[in-house]
Write a protein that holds these residues in place. Structure first.
Motif, mmCIF file in Angstrom:
data_model
loop_
_atom_site.group_PDB
_atom_site.id
_atom_site.type_symbol
_atom_site.label_atom_id
_atom_site.label_comp_id
_atom_site.label_asym_id
_atom_site.label_seq_id
_atom_site.Cartn_x
_atom_site.Cartn_y
_atom_site.Cartn_z
ATOM 1 N N ILE A 1 0.894 -1.023 -0.044
ATOM 2 C CA ILE A 1 -0.239 0.215 0.043
ATOM 3 C C ILE A 1 0.731 1.332 0.069
ATOM 4 O O ILE A 1 0.634 2.165 -0.735
ATOM 5 C CB ILE A 1 -1.103 -0.072 1.295
ATOM 6 C CG1 ILE A 1 -2.013 -1.215 0.952
ATOM 7 C CG2 ILE A 1 -1.681 1.551 1.362
ATOM 8 C CD1 ILE A 1 -2.833 -1.326 2.148
ATOM 9 N N GLU A 2 1.930 1.300 0.875
ATOM 10 C CA GLU A 2 2.752 2.232 0.836
ATOM 11 C C GLU A 2 3.606 2.616 -0.626
ATOM 12 O O GLU A 2 3.746 3.789 -0.840
ATOM 13 C CB GLU A 2 3.880 2.043 1.950
ATOM 14 C CG GLU A 2 4.571 3.224 2.343
ATOM 15 C CD GLU A 2 5.615 2.982 3.388
ATOM 16 O OE1 GLU A 2 6.930 3.253 3.390
ATOM 17 O OE2 GLU A 2 5.149 2.504 4.546
ATOM 18 N N ALA A 3 3.800 1.390 -1.119
ATOM 19 C CA ALA A 3 4.827 1.541 -2.542
ATOM 20 C C ALA A 3 3.587 2.214 -3.349
ATOM 21 O O ALA A 3 4.071 3.249 -4.317
ATOM 22 C CB ALA A 3 5.063 0.104 -2.924
ATOM 23 N N VAL A 4 2.343 1.740 -3.466
ATOM 24 C CA VAL A 4 1.380 2.225 -4.251
ATOM 25 C C VAL A 4 1.170 3.873 -4.109
ATOM 26 O O VAL A 4 1.151 4.517 -4.803
ATOM 27 C CB VAL A 4 0.142 1.590 -4.222
ATOM 28 C CG1 VAL A 4 -1.101 2.166 -4.892
ATOM 29 C CG2 VAL A 4 0.422 0.061 -4.864
ATOM 30 N N THR B 1 1.750 6.867 -6.522
ATOM 31 C CA THR B 1 0.594 7.745 -6.978
ATOM 32 C C THR B 1 1.260 9.105 -6.724
ATOM 33 O O THR B 1 0.942 9.957 -7.742
ATOM 34 C CB THR B 1 -0.591 7.236 -6.195
ATOM 35 O OG1 THR B 1 -0.986 6.000 -6.437
ATOM 36 C CG2 THR B 1 -1.698 8.485 -6.433
ATOM 37 N N GLU B 2 1.762 9.295 -5.863
ATOM 38 C CA GLU B 2 2.436 10.750 -5.484
ATOM 39 C C GLU B 2 3.202 11.417 -6.478
ATOM 40 O O GLU B 2 3.570 12.280 -6.828
ATOM 41 C CB GLU B 2 3.045 10.665 -4.141
ATOM 42 C CG GLU B 2 2.018 10.841 -2.902
ATOM 43 C CD GLU B 2 2.892 10.807 -1.503
ATOM 44 O OE1 GLU B 2 4.047 11.058 -1.391
ATOM 45 O OE2 GLU B 2 2.026 10.370 -0.575
ATOM 46 N N ILE B 3 4.175 10.159 -6.820
ATOM 47 C CA ILE B 3 5.168 10.652 -8.010
ATOM 48 C C ILE B 3 4.740 10.946 -9.302
ATOM 49 O O ILE B 3 4.926 11.907 -9.799
ATOM 50 C CB ILE B 3 6.283 9.262 -8.177
ATOM 51 C CG1 ILE B 3 7.030 9.295 -7.065
ATOM 52 C CG2 ILE B 3 7.000 9.456 -9.440
ATOM 53 C CD1 ILE B 3 7.862 7.997 -6.858
ATOM 54 N N GLU B 4 3.582 10.222 -9.637
ATOM 55 C CA GLU B 4 2.763 10.535 -10.870
ATOM 56 C C GLU B 4 2.070 12.015 -10.826
ATOM 57 O O GLU B 4 2.126 12.585 -11.732
ATOM 58 C CB GLU B 4 1.655 9.374 -11.082
ATOM 59 C CG GLU B 4 2.407 8.176 -11.576
ATOM 60 C CD GLU B 4 3.369 8.132 -12.777
ATOM 61 O OE1 GLU B 4 2.882 8.928 -13.780
ATOM 62 O OE2 GLU B 4 4.538 7.754 -12.834
ATOM 63 N N GLU B 5 1.450 12.137 -9.366
ATOM 64 C CA GLU B 5 0.930 13.352 -9.456
ATOM 65 C C GLU B 5 1.930 14.612 -9.591
ATOM 66 O O GLU B 5 1.531 15.556 -9.985
ATOM 67 C CB GLU B 5 0.104 13.647 -8.055
ATOM 68 C CG GLU B 5 -1.104 12.798 -8.137
ATOM 69 C CD GLU B 5 -1.866 12.675 -6.678
ATOM 70 O OE1 GLU B 5 -1.378 13.224 -5.628
ATOM 71 O OE2 GLU B 5 -2.681 11.853 -6.409
ATOM 72 N N ASN B 6 2.985 14.297 -9.040
ATOM 73 C CA ASN B 6 3.984 15.616 -8.865
ATOM 74 C C ASN B 6 4.536 15.797 -10.364
ATOM 75 O O ASN B 6 4.715 16.857 -10.675
ATOM 76 C CB ASN B 6 5.410 14.996 -8.114
ATOM 77 C CG ASN B 6 4.909 15.182 -6.528
ATOM 78 O OD1 ASN B 6 3.878 15.983 -6.152
ATOM 79 N ND2 ASN B 6 5.796 14.651 -5.629
ATOM 80 N N LYS B 7 4.714 14.446 -10.964
ATOM 81 C CA LYS B 7 5.089 14.625 -12.593
ATOM 82 C C LYS B 7 4.033 15.614 -13.275
ATOM 83 O O LYS B 7 4.367 16.445 -14.213
ATOM 84 C CB LYS B 7 5.203 13.618 -13.268
ATOM 85 C CG LYS B 7 6.543 12.443 -12.866
ATOM 86 C CD LYS B 7 6.381 11.347 -13.648
ATOM 87 C CE LYS B 7 7.462 10.474 -13.474
ATOM 88 N NZ LYS B 7 7.478 9.024 -14.037
#
Length: 105
Positions: free
Chosen positions: A77-80, A84-90
């Motif tokens: 769950i933490e990895a997902v 998700t945060e990385i994709e949002e930041n991108k």
């Protein structure tokens, strides 16, 4: 066994402080079905009893899937969430860079 009667939106609290578990009656459907909500510390494992029984059966058969621990699930769950945060930041970086583009002749 302690037996309590509760109506919709009423709660039961077990323990206190960091170990506190709150059970809320969310919805009563007829005389057969009750929906409950459970609030507990994220590290508190909560399982449906029938799923525990299935897990025990798997362990007896030595199924590799039965070796999954609650910690493994938390890590997944933490990895997902991180992904998700990385994709949002991108996306935010792309959107913000598009807003400030200057074109010179």
């Amino acid at each position: 066994m302690l037996v309590l009667t509760r109506k919709e939106d009423e709660e039961i609290v077990i323990g206190e402080g960091q170990d506190e578990i709150t059970i809320t009656v969310l919805k009563i459907q007829g005389s057969e079905k009750v929906s409950i909500g459970i609030k507990a510390h994220p590290n508190t494992p909560i399982f449906r009893k029938e799923l525990l029984a299935k897990g025990n059966e798997r362990r007896k058969r030595k199924d590799p899937a039965s070796k999954t621990t609650p910690q493994d699930i938390e890590r997944l769950i933490e990895a997902v969430q991180i992904s998700t945060e990385i994709e949002e930041n991108k996306k935010n970086m792309i959107n913000s860079s598009n807003e400030y583009n200057c074109y010179l002749p």
